[in-house]
Design a protein around this motif. Structure first.
Motif, PDB file in Angstrom:
ATOM      1  N   GLU A  78       0.811  -0.798  -0.205  1.00 14.27           N
ATOM      2  CA  GLU A  78       0.456  -0.593   0.033  1.00 14.27           C
ATOM      3  C   GLU A  78       0.926   0.690   0.069  1.00 14.27           C
ATOM      4  O   GLU A  78       0.656   2.630  -0.818  1.00 14.27           O
ATOM      5  N   ASN A  79       2.239   1.399   0.598  1.00 15.50           N
ATOM      6  CA  ASN A  79       2.673   2.558   0.944  1.00 15.50           C
ATOM      7  C   ASN A  79       4.215   2.439   0.354  1.00 15.50           C
ATOM      8  O   ASN A  79       5.158   3.189   0.611  1.00 15.50           O
ATOM      9  N   LYS A  99       6.972   2.581  -2.376  1.00 15.03           N
ATOM     10  CA  LYS A  99       6.703   4.411  -2.811  1.00 15.03           C
ATOM     11  C   LYS A  99       8.168   4.985  -2.464  1.00 15.03           C
ATOM     12  O   LYS A  99       9.501   4.244  -1.820  1.00 15.03           O
ATOM     13  N   HIS A 112       4.719  -1.058  -6.781  1.00 12.95           N
ATOM     14  CA  HIS A 112       3.550  -0.051  -6.512  1.00 12.95           C
ATOM     15  C   HIS A 112       4.217   1.147  -5.901  1.00 12.95           C
ATOM     16  O   HIS A 112       4.810   1.318  -4.626  1.00 12.95           O
ATOM     17  N   TRP A 148       6.411   8.867  -8.770  1.00 13.77           N
ATOM     18  CA  TRP A 148       5.063   9.908  -8.890  1.00 13.77           C
ATOM     19  C   TRP A 148       5.140  10.937  -8.480  1.00 13.77           C
ATOM     20  O   TRP A 148       6.766  10.920  -7.456  1.00 13.77           O
ATOM     21  N   GLN A 182       3.821  11.684  -2.351  1.00  9.92           N
ATOM     22  CA  GLN A 182       4.647  10.517  -1.744  1.00  9.92           C
ATOM     23  C   GLN A 182       6.205  10.199  -2.150  1.00  9.92           C
ATOM     24  O   GLN A 182       6.699   9.456  -1.997  1.00  9.92           O
ATOM     25  N   ASN A 203       2.805   7.348 -11.832  1.00 12.90           N
ATOM     26  CA  ASN A 203       1.156   6.699 -10.927  1.00 12.90           C
ATOM     27  C   ASN A 203       0.727   8.539 -11.253  1.00 12.90           C
ATOM     28  O   ASN A 203       1.489   9.330 -10.903  1.00 12.90           O
ATOM     29  N   GLU A 204      -0.094   8.249 -11.648  1.00 12.91           N
ATOM     30  CA  GLU A 204      -1.039   9.737 -11.661  1.00 12.91           C
ATOM     31  C   GLU A 204      -0.618  10.897 -12.403  1.00 12.91           C
ATOM     32  O   GLU A 204       0.082  11.750 -12.309  1.00 12.91           O
ATOM     33  N   ASN A 208      -0.875   4.241 -14.418  1.00 14.38           N
ATOM     34  CA  ASN A 208      -1.776   3.402 -13.643  1.00 14.38           C
ATOM     35  C   ASN A 208      -2.507   5.215 -13.029  1.00 14.38           C
ATOM     36  O   ASN A 208      -1.539   6.088 -13.372  1.00 14.38           O
ATOM     37  N   GLN A 226      -6.556   3.007 -11.402  1.00 12.19           N
ATOM     38  CA  GLN A 226      -6.916   2.792  -9.726  1.00 12.19           C
ATOM     39  C   GLN A 226      -8.279   2.408  -9.610  1.00 12.19           C
ATOM     40  O   GLN A 226      -9.038   1.623  -8.695  1.00 12.19           O
ATOM     41  N   HIS A 272     -10.892   4.185  -8.108  1.00 16.13           N
ATOM     42  CA  HIS A 272     -11.966   4.589  -6.612  1.00 16.13           C
ATOM     43  C   HIS A 272     -13.110   5.307  -6.912  1.00 16.13           C
ATOM     44  O   HIS A 272     -12.989   6.113  -7.078  1.00 16.13           O
ATOM     45  N   GLU A 301      -6.457  -0.731  -7.928  1.00 13.29           N
ATOM     46  CA  GLU A 301      -6.673  -0.085  -6.347  1.00 13.29           C
ATOM     47  C   GLU A 301      -8.756   0.608  -6.300  1.00 13.29           C
ATOM     48  O   GLU A 301      -8.502   1.064  -5.640  1.00 13.29           O
ATOM     49  N   TRP A 330      -8.410  -2.524  -3.025  1.00 10.76           N
ATOM     50  CA  TRP A 330      -7.191  -1.071  -1.894  1.00 10.76           C
ATOM     51  C   TRP A 330      -7.526  -1.102  -0.773  1.00 10.76           C
ATOM     52  O   TRP A 330      -7.606  -0.448   0.569  1.00 10.76           O
ATOM     53  N   TRP A 386      -8.008   3.184   3.301  1.00  6.57           N
ATOM     54  CA  TRP A 386      -7.112   4.480   3.472  1.00  6.57           C
ATOM     55  C   TRP A 386      -8.894   5.801   3.410  1.00  6.57           C
ATOM     56  O   TRP A 386      -8.751   6.925   3.676  1.00  6.57           O
TER      57      TRP A 386
HETATM   58  C1  XIL Z   1      -2.827   6.004  -0.554  1.00  5.92           C
HETATM   59  C2  XIL Z   1      -2.888   4.847   0.662  1.00  5.92           C
HETATM   60  O1  XIL Z   1      -3.999   3.784   1.087  1.00  5.92           O
HETATM   61  C3  XIL Z   1      -2.590   5.593   2.076  1.00  5.92           C
HETATM   62  O2  XIL Z   1      -2.167   4.565   3.004  1.00  5.92           O
HETATM   63  C4  XIL Z   1      -1.645   6.820   1.909  1.00  5.92           C
HETATM   64  O3  XIL Z   1      -2.019   8.064   3.312  1.00  5.92           O
HETATM   65  C5  XIL Z   1      -1.940   7.712   0.556  1.00  5.92           C
HETATM   66  O4  XIL Z   1      -1.883   6.769  -0.287  1.00  5.92           O
HETATM   67  N1  XIL Z   1      -3.676   6.584  -5.708  1.00  5.92           N
HETATM   68  C6  XIL Z   1      -2.376   5.628  -5.613  1.00  5.92           C
HETATM   69  C7  XIL Z   1      -2.284   4.854  -4.229  1.00  5.92           C
HETATM   70  O5  XIL Z   1      -1.525   4.883  -6.375  1.00  5.92           O
HETATM   71  O6  XIL Z   1      -0.833   4.660  -3.805  1.00  5.92           O
HETATM   72  C8  XIL Z   1      -3.408   5.989  -3.225  1.00  5.92           C
HETATM   73  O7  XIL Z   1      -2.315   5.079  -1.562  1.00  5.92           O
HETATM   74  C9  XIL Z   1      -4.460   5.854  -3.070  1.00  5.92           C
HETATM   75  C10 XIL Z   1      -4.245   6.365  -4.764  1.00  5.92           C
END
Ligand code: XIL
Length: 470
Positions: free
Chosen positions: A86-87, A90, A123, A127, A130, A169-170, A212, A247, A249, A278, A308, A316
């Protein structure tokens, strides 16, 4: 471009490999009149098993800090066959000080996953968010160089352990521009993304390399089109990209839309795999989860789904209760909908085995794979294990083992090098030092377990060596 090889979960994408698969698929089409297996319902009882039966994976984000929580790892080990840190992978986690790399937490996750037969998505290598503090304050060619060094070091460190990387990423802007997001990395020059992909390709030629992003689900959105145009351009110019991660979300501001399937299939038509990387959905409506899974299953190159987090309390976005398990670990209605959609889904296309299979590894003509007698171990262990061939793809095949005579059992299975087991379900696997002999122990999921073997050119059936009641 480096010739890219077969990965655990995706068809090959290198120019030569792609030709072989297309030819094999064409031969199959000619022979059977059908490009794909019929949509046969199967009866997997876990997300990973049901996805694997359809040639796909089902994954989750994992936090290293939760691996000591028994309730968490029980669900993780039972349900999933792909893991994303998850982190812990990074940039701020892996290079906290410039030139000093730190992999402890990431390795905890990788080891947990791989020792249990799960694969790992990496992952992420580059980016805007982070980043470690030292990188946030960098710019220009020094930043470009630091970013490329980071990509090279981290991808090299995890070479062979990560099946797919979110290389970048992003990088695209929200809103109507369809262009890039402003960031320190973007300001190093528009070619920073392709430079990152080339560095990752050089460091790990076998990992699948993905772009991603989020809010790229709606086919009509400018951001989706912006990413699409970049991927099309990369494919046209030979930039080594293998896959696009969505992702996904989904929430009230960015809801699931029915053209999601069009988005997935349109990207796939560019010659990349697509993965849902995600997934979480505000409120976890069962119908929306079902639609997402059905959309992936309808696209042959959609080769896996990752949620996720496991329980709502792990999310998160915990207050949105967006996941498949309640905070107490029980399955939500969305879980049942996802499992059913996986079991009802269409398998990814099978392809004929490569024509270059050496004679020694062709199954004897008197016992073709589909009718080969079950392999039964010598009596005396207190149980019997029967291996059956299951689905076969161009690069890998599934086997299913049924155990009788014991409910607590341990079955030893051997594959033939250079074969490698890439996924397992409904058991707890461990391997000997060669990596070719797997001991599978019952884990309460019943008396049938399964596994995926990467053929690596050898199509010999795995052998059951023993079955022991315990
Ligand atoms: C999020 C994590 O879930 C959290 O714990 C952290 O504080 C912030 O990042 N897009 C992404 C992920 O690519 O890495 C992110 O994860 C959520 C959004």
């Amino acid at each position: 471009m480096t010739e890219r090889c077969h990965g655990d979960t995706r068809p090959p994408t290198g120019p030569r490999a792609r030709t072989a698969v297309v030819l094999a698929a064409a031969a199959l089409l000619a022979a059977t009149g059908a490009a794909f297996l019929p949509s046969t319902a199967s009866a997997g009882t876990t997300l990973g098993a049901s996805a694997a039966e359809k040639g796909r994976y089902f994954g989750t984000a994992v936090a290293a800090s939760r691996l000591s929580d028994n309730a968490y790892t029980t669900i993780l080990n039972r349900e999933f066959n792909m893991v994303t840190a998850e982190n812990e992978m990074k940039m701020n986690a892996t290079e906290p000080q410039q030139g000093r790399f730190s992999y402890g937490a990431a390795e905890q996750i990788v080891n947990h996953a791989r020792s249990r037969g799960m694969s790992v998505r990496g992952h992420t290598l580059a980016w805007h968010s982070q980043q470690p503090g030292w990188m946030e304050s960098m710019s220009g060619s020094a930043l470009r160089q630091a970013m490329l060094n980071h990509v090279t070091q981290v991808a090299t460190h995890f070479r062979g352990q990560v099946v797919a990387w979110d290389v970048v990423n992003e990088a695209f802007a929200d809103g109507g521009s369809g262009g890039r997001r402003d960031s320190n990395l973007q300001r190093t020059g528009n070619d920073w993304i392709e430079a990152a992909f080339r560095a990752a390709d050089a460091a790990d030629p076998n990992a699948k390399l993905c772009y991603n992003d989020y809010n790229t689900d709606n086919w009509t959105h400018a951001k989706t089109q912006g990413v699409y145009n970049m991927v099309r351009d990369f494919k046209a110019r030979g930039v080594p990209i293998d896959c696009v991660g969505f992702q996904s979300h989904f929430n009230n501001n960015s809801p699931y839309v029915s053209n999601y399937r069009t988005t997935l299939s349109s990207f796939a038509a560019l010659g990349v795999d697509v993965q849902i990387t995600e997934l979480d959905i505000q409120g976890a409506p069962a119908n929306t989860y079902r639609s997402v899974v059905e959309d992936c299953m309808a696209v042959p190159r959609c080769n896996g789904i990752t949620v996720w987090g496991i329980r709502d309390s792990d999310s998160w976005l915990a207050s949105q209760t967006p996941l498949l398990f309640n905070s107490n670990g029980s399955k939500k209605p969305a879980y049942d909908a996802v499992l059913a959609a996986l079991n009802n889904g269409t398998p990814v296309p099978t392809t004929a085995p490569p024509t270059s299979v050496p004679p020694t590894s062709v199954p004897p003509t008197s016992t073709p794979p589909t009718t080969a007698p079950p392999t039964t171990p010598p009596p005396g262990g207190g149980c019997t294990a029967t291996l059956q061939d299951s689905t076969r793809w161009g690069d890998r095949f599934n086997s299913q083992v049924t155990v009788s005579g014991a409910s607590n059992w341990s079955v030893v299975v051997a594959v033939t090098p250079p074969q490698k087991v890439s996924a397992t379900w409904n058991g707890s696997p461990s391997w000997d030092s060669s990596g070719n002999v797997m001991t599978m122990r019952s884990n309460g999921s019943g008396n049938v377990f399964g596994f995926t073997t990467m053929a690596n050119g050898n199509w010999t059936r795995p052998q059951v060596l023993s079955c022991t009641a315990s």
